[in-house]
Design a protein around this motif. Structure first.
Motif, PDB file in Angstrom:
ATOM      1  N   ALA A 346       0.839  -1.214   0.000  1.00 43.09           N
ATOM      2  CA  ALA A 346       0.000   0.000   0.000  1.00 43.09           C
ATOM      3  C   ALA A 346       0.871   1.260   0.000  1.00 43.09           C
ATOM      4  O   ALA A 346       0.518   2.271  -0.613  1.00 43.09           O
ATOM      5  CB  ALA A 346      -0.923  -0.012   1.212  1.00 43.09           C
ATOM      6  N   ALA A 347       2.026   1.160   0.666  1.00 47.80           N
ATOM      7  CA  ALA A 347       2.926   2.322   0.696  1.00 47.80           C
ATOM      8  C   ALA A 347       3.557   2.555  -0.679  1.00 47.80           C
ATOM      9  O   ALA A 347       3.934   3.679  -1.017  1.00 47.80           O
ATOM     10  CB  ALA A 347       4.007   2.108   1.754  1.00 47.80           C
ATOM     11  N   GLU A 348       3.664   1.487  -1.467  1.00 47.09           N
ATOM     12  CA  GLU A 348       4.331   1.596  -2.782  1.00 47.09           C
ATOM     13  C   GLU A 348       3.358   1.825  -3.930  1.00 47.09           C
ATOM     14  O   GLU A 348       3.756   2.291  -4.997  1.00 47.09           O
ATOM     15  CB  GLU A 348       5.129   0.305  -3.057  1.00 47.09           C
ATOM     16  N   HIS A 349       2.103   1.414  -3.765  1.00 45.50           N
ATOM     17  CA  HIS A 349       1.134   1.496  -4.873  1.00 45.50           C
ATOM     18  C   HIS A 349      -0.048   2.356  -4.440  1.00 45.50           C
ATOM     19  O   HIS A 349      -0.833   1.944  -3.581  1.00 45.50           O
ATOM     20  CB  HIS A 349       0.644   0.094  -5.263  1.00 45.50           C
ATOM     21  N   SER A 350      -0.167   3.512  -5.074  1.00 44.43           N
ATOM     22  CA  SER A 350      -1.201   4.453  -4.607  1.00 44.43           C
ATOM     23  C   SER A 350      -2.614   3.943  -4.890  1.00 44.43           C
ATOM     24  O   SER A 350      -3.585   4.442  -4.310  1.00 44.43           O
ATOM     25  CB  SER A 350      -1.006   5.816  -5.266  1.00 44.43           C
ATOM     26  N   CYS A 351      -2.751   2.939  -5.762  1.00 43.62           N
ATOM     27  CA  CYS A 351      -4.104   2.425  -6.047  1.00 43.62           C
ATOM     28  C   CYS A 351      -4.654   1.601  -4.881  1.00 43.62           C
ATOM     29  O   CYS A 351      -5.852   1.321  -4.833  1.00 43.62           O
ATOM     30  CB  CYS A 351      -4.126   1.609  -7.337  1.00 43.62           C
ATOM     31  N   ILE A 352      -3.803   1.198  -3.934  1.00 43.31           N
ATOM     32  CA  ILE A 352      -4.326   0.486  -2.744  1.00 43.31           C
ATOM     33  C   ILE A 352      -4.780   1.544  -1.747  1.00 43.31           C
ATOM     34  O   ILE A 352      -3.967   2.329  -1.246  1.00 43.31           O
ATOM     35  CB  ILE A 352      -3.260  -0.440  -2.120  1.00 43.31           C
ATOM     36  N   VAL A 381      -5.121  -6.540 -12.478  1.00 44.36           N
ATOM     37  CA  VAL A 381      -4.214  -7.185 -11.507  1.00 44.36           C
ATOM     38  C   VAL A 381      -4.618  -8.652 -11.337  1.00 44.36           C
ATOM     39  O   VAL A 381      -3.767  -9.552 -11.327  1.00 44.36           O
ATOM     40  CB  VAL A 381      -4.240  -6.449 -10.143  1.00 44.36           C
ATOM     41  N   GLY A 382      -5.909  -8.895 -11.249  1.00 47.74           N
ATOM     42  CA  GLY A 382      -6.403 -10.267 -11.093  1.00 47.74           C
ATOM     43  C   GLY A 382      -5.954 -11.145 -12.258  1.00 47.74           C
ATOM     44  O   GLY A 382      -5.512 -12.287 -12.047  1.00 47.74           O
ATOM     45  N   ARG A 383      -6.042 -10.602 -13.478  1.00 47.74           N
ATOM     46  CA  ARG A 383      -5.628 -11.392 -14.666  1.00 47.74           C
ATOM     47  C   ARG A 383      -4.127 -11.671 -14.642  1.00 47.74           C
ATOM     48  O   ARG A 383      -3.688 -12.786 -14.887  1.00 47.74           O
ATOM     49  CB  ARG A 383      -5.982 -10.630 -15.958  1.00 47.74           C
ATOM     50  N   HIS A 384      -3.319 -10.640 -14.309  1.00 46.09           N
ATOM     51  CA  HIS A 384      -1.857 -10.844 -14.261  1.00 46.09           C
ATOM     52  C   HIS A 384      -1.498 -11.890 -13.204  1.00 46.09           C
ATOM     53  O   HIS A 384      -0.612 -12.719 -13.414  1.00 46.09           O
ATOM     54  CB  HIS A 384      -1.134  -9.535 -13.935  1.00 46.09           C
ATOM     55  N   ALA A 417       3.569 -14.963  -2.780  1.00 45.13           N
ATOM     56  CA  ALA A 417       2.291 -14.400  -3.253  1.00 45.13           C
ATOM     57  C   ALA A 417       2.372 -12.880  -3.302  1.00 45.13           C
ATOM     58  O   ALA A 417       1.909 -12.243  -4.266  1.00 45.13           O
ATOM     59  CB  ALA A 417       1.161 -14.845  -2.328  1.00 45.13           C
ATOM     60  N   ALA A 418       2.981 -12.285  -2.275  1.00 43.89           N
ATOM     61  CA  ALA A 418       3.081 -10.811  -2.231  1.00 43.89           C
ATOM     62  C   ALA A 418       3.958 -10.306  -3.384  1.00 43.89           C
ATOM     63  O   ALA A 418       3.693  -9.248  -3.959  1.00 43.89           O
ATOM     64  CB  ALA A 418       3.648 -10.376  -0.884  1.00 43.89           C
ATOM     65  N   GLU A 419       4.979 -11.079  -3.721  1.00 44.06           N
ATOM     66  CA  GLU A 419       5.861 -10.683  -4.829  1.00 44.06           C
ATOM     67  C   GLU A 419       5.094 -10.691  -6.164  1.00 44.06           C
ATOM     68  O   GLU A 419       5.221  -9.774  -6.978  1.00 44.06           O
ATOM     69  CB  GLU A 419       7.023 -11.667  -4.907  1.00 44.06           C
ATOM     70  N   ILE A 420       4.278 -11.738  -6.344  1.00 49.59           N
ATOM     71  CA  ILE A 420       3.477 -11.819  -7.580  1.00 49.59           C
ATOM     72  C   ILE A 420       2.503 -10.634  -7.643  1.00 49.59           C
ATOM     73  O   ILE A 420       2.354  -9.974  -8.674  1.00 49.59           O
ATOM     74  CB  ILE A 420       2.694 -13.161  -7.635  1.00 49.59           C
ATOM     75  N   LEU A 421       1.877 -10.359  -6.505  1.00 47.42           N
ATOM     76  CA  LEU A 421       0.910  -9.255  -6.471  1.00 47.42           C
ATOM     77  C   LEU A 421       1.599  -7.920  -6.764  1.00 47.42           C
ATOM     78  O   LEU A 421       1.079  -7.086  -7.521  1.00 47.42           O
ATOM     79  CB  LEU A 421       0.238  -9.234  -5.087  1.00 47.42           C
ATOM     80  N   ASP A 422       2.772  -7.750  -6.196  1.00 46.97           N
ATOM     81  CA  ASP A 422       3.553  -6.525  -6.414  1.00 46.97           C
ATOM     82  C   ASP A 422       3.813  -6.326  -7.914  1.00 46.97           C
ATOM     83  O   ASP A 422       3.528  -5.253  -8.479  1.00 46.97           O
ATOM     84  CB  ASP A 422       4.880  -6.671  -5.634  1.00 46.97           C
ATOM     85  N   SER A 423       4.322  -7.372  -8.594  1.00 45.09           N
ATOM     86  CA  SER A 423       4.617  -7.252 -10.038  1.00 45.09           C
ATOM     87  C   SER A 423       3.338  -6.980 -10.819  1.00 45.09           C
ATOM     88  O   SER A 423       3.342  -6.190 -11.768  1.00 45.09           O
ATOM     89  CB  SER A 423       5.211  -8.544 -10.614  1.00 45.09           C
ATOM     90  N   ALA A 424       2.244  -7.645 -10.415  1.00 42.63           N
ATOM     91  CA  ALA A 424       0.982  -7.459 -11.143  1.00 42.63           C
ATOM     92  C   ALA A 424       0.487  -6.019 -10.992  1.00 42.63           C
ATOM     93  O   ALA A 424      -0.058  -5.442 -11.940  1.00 42.63           O
ATOM     94  CB  ALA A 424      -0.062  -8.440 -10.618  1.00 42.63           C
ATOM     95  N   LEU A 425       0.688  -5.439  -9.823  1.00 46.50           N
ATOM     96  CA  LEU A 425       0.268  -4.042  -9.613  1.00 46.50           C
ATOM     97  C   LEU A 425       1.080  -3.101 -10.499  1.00 46.50           C
ATOM     98  O   LEU A 425       0.553  -2.150 -11.082  1.00 46.50           O
ATOM     99  CB  LEU A 425       0.430  -3.665  -8.128  1.00 46.50           C
ATOM    100  N   VAL A 426       2.380  -3.403 -10.645  1.00 44.37           N
ATOM    101  CA  VAL A 426       3.247  -2.580 -11.522  1.00 44.37           C
ATOM    102  C   VAL A 426       2.764  -2.719 -12.952  1.00 44.37           C
ATOM    103  O   VAL A 426       2.572  -1.720 -13.665  1.00 44.37           O
ATOM    104  CB  VAL A 426       4.737  -3.014 -11.378  1.00 44.37           C
ATOM    105  N   GLN A 427       2.542  -3.963 -13.397  1.00 47.37           N
ATOM    106  CA  GLN A 427       2.094  -4.207 -14.786  1.00 47.37           C
ATOM    107  C   GLN A 427       0.754  -3.500 -15.056  1.00 47.37           C
ATOM    108  O   GLN A 427       0.584  -2.873 -16.102  1.00 47.37           O
ATOM    109  CB  GLN A 427       1.885  -5.704 -15.010  1.00 47.37           C
ATOM    110  N   ALA A 428      -0.178  -3.622 -14.096  1.00 48.56           N
ATOM    111  CA  ALA A 428      -1.510  -3.033 -14.303  1.00 48.56           C
ATOM    112  C   ALA A 428      -1.422  -1.519 -14.368  1.00 48.56           C
ATOM    113  O   ALA A 428      -2.095  -0.884 -15.189  1.00 48.56           O
ATOM    114  CB  ALA A 428      -2.445  -3.477 -13.194  1.00 48.56           C
TER     115      ALA A 428
END
Ligand SMILES: Cc1ncc(COP(=O)(O)O)c(C=O)c1O
Length: 432
Positions: A346-352, A381-384, A417-428
């Motif tokens: 959440a600190a890194e991705h403003s969309c959270i 993000v869900g798709r990634h 899991a958190a790493e995958i979510l992190d990359s998906a947030l960047v991609q999205a």
């Protein structure tokens, strides 16, 4: 080896498409599971933070459940639901011992919807009334009666819903529908809803049904005092309080029952999902007095498979596992660990924009830059994440992620899991 493409060709020919998410013919096609992992027919591995359909929270293919099912299969799979069987009686006793002492009359059904149907029927019979209300983010099941109170999602109906069902405004504080702020609001959403409800009902309110923490509607954690106020509202109207603990019960929220957080005991409680360790079974538990009143009114509720010994045996082992593995405590630990990852993201991705939940049931709310719900980002993000092998549930048209962390999950798996979510947030963020 049959490829995924070939499996999907066969599905196209033979399977019915009415899935919860939009009808589709895409993969993955799952073949086997162990603990928190699932594998599809191509051998691809998935971290399952949706626990199947939330019913696999003990972990997929737990050997203790498998062993108990095998033994039950050799002893007695099915018995007449007109009579009692030993597994059913033992389960009723064990389940009753986890609940407040007044709640000890148990009925075992087949699914969460079945439990809601039974609970609604019991409340109507016991009160001699027919109206029921539930928060507008609720999900209580897909069979016809519960569907009339499942306002959260999948609202399309093919016939008018049964009359006598009403929505209360849910305490969705993060996006308060009446733009108030807790605690200054003093739960105005509930007071207003009750005022409207009293004008809508014909004075025949049998019950209010709610989850202690509405899950499918977006992991909505009610503010302190809300559930107690709902209970008081029921008492003031001589109506019953039904708590649907299908998702929240049996250690998921860091307590044996979700309602323990609020110190509010219901008149009727239901549970399903991981109750059978993956085998379908649900329970409705109520008091002596309510059972007696319902029976006096001629209330009958049974299916061919109600309280089947095999399902009851699986549920008995689930209760053993919860106790022996200390899952109430583990729930809290896993939730805290995952939350610390989510706080970092959440600190890194403003969309959270909001984090909420209890124990292994955790929610992440997404927002667009103008503050509106972040549905498009969420869907991307869900798709990634699906492509990268991480499963979870995407709710509220994409703007809320719901994680149901199986108790079998390790801290290392949560790191992955958190790493995958992190990359998906960047991609999205780069594409939406
Ligand atoms: C709170 C709640 N109640 C009832 C149900 C219905 O359960 P089932 O799908 O087993 O009928 C669900 C399903 O998600 C649920 O979340």
């Amino acid at each position: 080896m049959t490829t995924e493409h070939e499996w999907l060709e066969r599905a196209r020919r033979w399977c019915f498409r009415a899935r919860l998410e939009s009808p589709h013919w895409d993969g993955p096609v799952f073949e086997r599971g162990e603990g928190t992992l699932l594998w599809d027919v191509e051998g691809k591995e998935y971290l399952d933070l949706n626990a199947g359909q939330i019913c696999g929270v003990l972990g997929h293919s737990d050997p203790r459940i498998a062993e108990a099912i095998a033994t039950a299969a050799r002893t007695l799979v099915h018995a007449s639901s007109n009579f009692y069987n030993t597994a059913e009686i033992e389960l009723a006793e064990r389940l009753g011992m986890t609940l407040p002492s007044s709640l000890h009359r148990a009925f075992f059904g087949l699914s969460g919807s079945d439990a809601t149907e039974a609970a609604m029927g019991i409340a109507k019979a016991a009160t001699g009334r027919y109206e029921i209300a539930s928060p507008h983010v609720s999900f209580h099941g897909f069979s016809e009666q519960p569907r009339a109170l499942s306002f959260a999602i999948w609202g399309e109906r093919h016939s008018p819903p049964a009359p006598g069902n009403f929505a209360l405004m849910a305490p969705y504080c993060f996006r308060c529908p009446i733009r108030h702020t807790y605690p200054e609001c003093e739960l105005a959403c509930l007071d207003g809803s009750l005022e409207v409800l009293d004008t809508e009902t014909g004075g025949s309110l049998a019950a209010i049904i709610t989850e202690p923490l509405p899950s499918a509607g977006g992991v909505i954690v009610p503010p302190e005092g809300w559930l107690a106020r709902v209970r008081d509202a029921c008492r003031e109207r001589d109506a019953l309080l039904i708590l649907d603990e299908s998702q929240t019960g049996l250690a998921k929220l860091g307590t044996m029952w979700g309602f323990e957080h609020d110190g509010v005991a219901p008149d009727i409680v239901t549970v399903s999902k991981h109750f059978g360790g993956g085998i379908p079974i649900s329970a409705v538990v109520t008091t002596d007095e309510i059972e007696q009143r319902a029976i006096e009114q001629g209330f009958v509720y049974a299916h061919s498979h109600s309280a089947d010994p095999l399902a009851c045996t699986a549920a008995l082992v689930t209760l053993d596992v919860i106790e022996k593995d200390g899952l109430v405590v583990r729930s809290e630990e896993l939730g805290r660990y995952w939350r610390s990852h989510m706080e970092r993201l959440a600190a890194e991705h403003s969309c959270i924009v909001d984090l909420r939940g209890r124990g292994v049931l955790q929610g992440v709310e997404l927002g667009a830059s103008d503050g509106s719900p972040g549905g498009e980002i969420g869907k991307a993000v869900g798709r990634h994440c699906l492509d990268a092998g991480l499963l979870f549930s995407v709710r509220r048209a994409g703007s809320v992620f719901r994680f149901t962390i199986p108790f079998s999950t390790t801290e290392q798996q949560l790191d992955a899991a958190a790493e995958i979510l992190d990359s998906a947030l960047v991609q999205a963020a780069a594409t939406v």
